[in-house]
Scaffold this motif. Structure first.
Motif, short mmCIF file in Angstrom:
data_model
loop_
_atom_site.label_atom_id
_atom_site.label_comp_id
_atom_site.label_asym_id
_atom_site.label_seq_id
_atom_site.Cartn_x
_atom_site.Cartn_y
_atom_site.Cartn_z
N MET A 152 0.76 -1.21 0.18
CA MET A 152 0.00 0.10 0.02
C MET A 152 0.95 1.29 -0.05
SD MET A 152 -2.78 1.35 2.88
CE MET A 152 -3.97 -0.02 2.28
N LYS A 153 0.43 2.17 -0.76
CA LYS A 153 1.22 3.60 -0.87
C LYS A 153 0.46 4.54 -0.03
CE LYS A 153 4.08 1.82 -4.04
NZ LYS A 153 5.45 1.36 -3.57
N HIS A 154 1.40 5.23 1.08
CA HIS A 154 0.88 6.32 1.44
C HIS A 154 0.86 7.62 0.71
CE1 HIS A 154 0.14 3.76 5.13
NE2 HIS A 154 0.86 3.16 4.62
N LEU A 155 -0.26 8.48 0.65
CA LEU A 155 0.19 9.57 0.08
C LEU A 155 -0.95 10.76 0.39
CD1 LEU A 155 1.10 10.86 -2.72
CD2 LEU A 155 -0.97 10.41 -3.93
N LEU A 156 -0.13 11.93 0.61
CA LEU A 156 -0.92 13.22 1.24
C LEU A 156 -1.38 14.11 -0.03
CD1 LEU A 156 1.38 13.81 4.44
CD2 LEU A 156 -0.75 12.43 4.14
N LEU A 157 -2.54 14.74 0.10
CA LEU A 157 -2.74 15.90 -0.81
C LEU A 157 -2.81 17.10 0.08
CD1 LEU A 157 -5.19 14.45 -3.46
CD2 LEU A 157 -2.83 14.36 -3.49
N ILE A 158 -1.87 18.12 -0.21
CA ILE A 158 -1.72 19.12 1.10
C ILE A 158 -2.13 20.38 0.40
CG2 ILE A 158 -0.31 20.38 2.49
CD1 ILE A 158 1.61 17.66 2.62
N GLY A 159 -3.14 21.13 0.62
CA GLY A 159 -3.63 22.15 -0.01
C GLY A 159 -2.56 23.51 0.70
N ILE A 160 -2.04 24.12 -0.02
CA ILE A 160 -0.96 25.20 0.50
C ILE A 160 -1.62 26.53 -0.01
CG2 ILE A 160 1.07 23.49 0.32
CD1 ILE A 160 1.65 24.93 -2.42
N GLY A 161 -2.65 26.74 -0.04
CA GLY A 161 -3.06 28.36 -0.35
C GLY A 161 -2.70 28.52 -1.62
N ARG A 201 -6.11 4.25 -9.01
CA ARG A 201 -6.70 3.05 -8.08
C ARG A 201 -7.31 2.20 -9.28
NH1 ARG A 201 -8.98 7.21 -3.35
NH2 ARG A 201 -7.68 6.30 -1.54
N ALA A 202 -8.18 2.64 -10.05
CA ALA A 202 -8.73 1.78 -10.99
C ALA A 202 -7.56 0.88 -12.00
CB ALA A 202 -9.44 2.55 -12.29
N ARG A 203 -6.42 1.47 -11.98
CA ARG A 203 -5.42 0.54 -12.45
C ARG A 203 -4.99 -0.43 -11.56
NH1 ARG A 203 -2.21 3.60 -16.73
NH2 ARG A 203 -3.39 5.06 -17.79
N GLY A 204 -5.35 -0.58 -10.51
CA GLY A 204 -4.84 -1.56 -9.55
C GLY A 204 -4.02 -1.06 -8.26
N MET A 205 -3.61 0.08 -8.28
CA MET A 205 -2.95 0.40 -6.98
C MET A 205 -3.71 0.73 -5.93
SD MET A 205 -0.02 3.42 -6.98
CE MET A 205 1.01 2.76 -7.79
N THR A 206 -3.06 0.37 -4.48
CA THR A 206 -4.04 0.45 -3.36
C THR A 206 -3.32 1.73 -2.73
OG1 THR A 206 -4.52 -1.81 -3.13
CG2 THR A 206 -4.51 -0.43 -1.10
N LEU A 207 -4.02 2.72 -2.47
CA LEU A 207 -3.61 3.95 -1.83
C LEU A 207 -4.32 4.36 -0.34
CD1 LEU A 207 -3.83 6.66 -4.87
CD2 LEU A 207 -1.68 5.48 -3.84
N ALA A 208 -3.29 4.64 0.60
CA ALA A 208 -3.72 5.41 1.73
C ALA A 208 -3.59 6.75 1.51
CB ALA A 208 -3.09 4.72 2.99
N LEU A 209 -4.84 7.33 1.28
CA LEU A 209 -4.92 8.67 0.92
C LEU A 209 -5.62 9.72 2.17
CD1 LEU A 209 -4.43 10.81 -1.44
CD2 LEU A 209 -6.71 10.00 -2.05
N GLU A 210 -4.67 10.72 2.21
CA GLU A 210 -5.32 11.85 3.22
C GLU A 210 -5.32 13.17 2.13
OE1 GLU A 210 -3.62 12.15 7.14
OE2 GLU A 210 -2.45 10.18 6.81
N VAL A 211 -6.40 13.77 2.49
CA VAL A 211 -6.73 15.27 1.99
C VAL A 211 -6.48 16.25 2.75
CG1 VAL A 211 -8.02 16.75 0.35
CG2 VAL A 211 -7.83 14.25 -0.22
N ILE A 212 -5.45 17.14 2.65
CA ILE A 212 -5.53 18.33 3.71
C ILE A 212 -5.94 19.72 3.28
CG2 ILE A 212 -4.04 19.75 5.33
CD1 ILE A 212 -3.16 16.17 4.45
#
Length: 249
Positions: A1-10, A128-139
């Motif tokens: 599983m890949k861990h990924l953050l999407l961080i809003g920086i203004g 994800r539809a291509r088969g990758m499992t993501l642990a995703l967080e959106v800030i």
């Protein structure tokens, strides 16, 4: 599983990065930065400045890659955007697979607010539809829309009235404009409006040292906005702007 953050920086001011975003920046070990060409090098520099400010001890890796180009002149707008998203999905999938090792936390630094006129969440759905499992967080982050209202000192909504947010290509379809925020208006759709009842609150490079604001009755100031906008775009090679159109009461 890949861990990924999407961080809003203004929209550009490092002071508008939230505490939650700073905590996320300090958790990430790999930052992905998309290179949009030499004309937009400043966008990459602003991201690295934010990292230097809030993660001064380093301890992370920067991975910078060329962003796929979108055909801005395509007759089929939706089709061209979907094709661009598929290209990005293929790129993101390779990056996440190759660059995130065991124990790594990846991150994309996204301008403004990740949920407002940003494609990254849709692109990651394709990954994800291509088969990758993501642990995703959106800030979440402060959007250019919020910054625009703050700079002009106007509320976005009025009592009992809705607020519409739309891209510039859809402005001409509006049968009546009362409170409309317009984003992604590269063709300056406001210039085609001849409604004497409208006021415009316009801003470019919000949150940066180059921030410019213009406000007033649309018919009186639209020529000034067009002149200022083109001069700035020619000087910097790119422009990010947004505006609020409001009917007087």
């Amino acid at each position: 599983m890949k861990h990924l953050l999407l961080i809003g920086i203004g929209p550009g001011d490092p002071r508008q990065v939230t505490f939650e975003a700073v905590e996320a920046l300090r958790r990430a070990t790999v930052f992905f930065i998309l290179d949009k060409g030499p004309d937009k090098d400043e966008l990459a520099r602003l991201r690295t400045m934010i990292l230097e400010r809030y993660v001064p001890d380093g301890g992370y890796r920067l991975v910078q890659v060329a962003d796929p180009k979108r055909d801005g002149q395509a007759a089929d707008y939706v089709g061209s955007v979907q094709h661009w998203h598929r290209q990005r999905a293929a790129l993101y999938g390779r990056l996440l697979e190759d660059e995130l090792r065991s124990g790594d936390v990846g991150a994309f630094l996204l301008w403004g607010e990740p949920g407002l006129y940003d494609s990254t969440l849709r692109v990651l759905d394709l990954v994800r539809a291509r088969g990758m499992t993501l642990a995703l967080e959106v800030i979440p982050g402060i959007s250019s829309v919020q910054a625009l209202a703050a700079r002009h000192q106007v509320p976005l909504n009025r009592i009992g009235e809705p607020l519409t947010v739309l891209p510039g290509r859809c402005l001409a379809e509006q049968t009546r404009i009362d409170n409309v925020v317009v984003m992604l208006d590269g063709q300056c759709a406001f210039a085609d409006l001849d409604d004497p009842g409208l006021t415009i609150y316009w801003g470019a490079y919000l949150g940066t040292e180059d921030e410019v604001l213009v406000a007033g009755p649309l018919l009186q100031v639209k020529a000034k906005i067009l002149e200022v906008r083109e001069r700035l775009r020619q000087r910097k090679g790119w422009i990010m702007d947004t505006y609020l159109l409001r009917r007087g009461q």
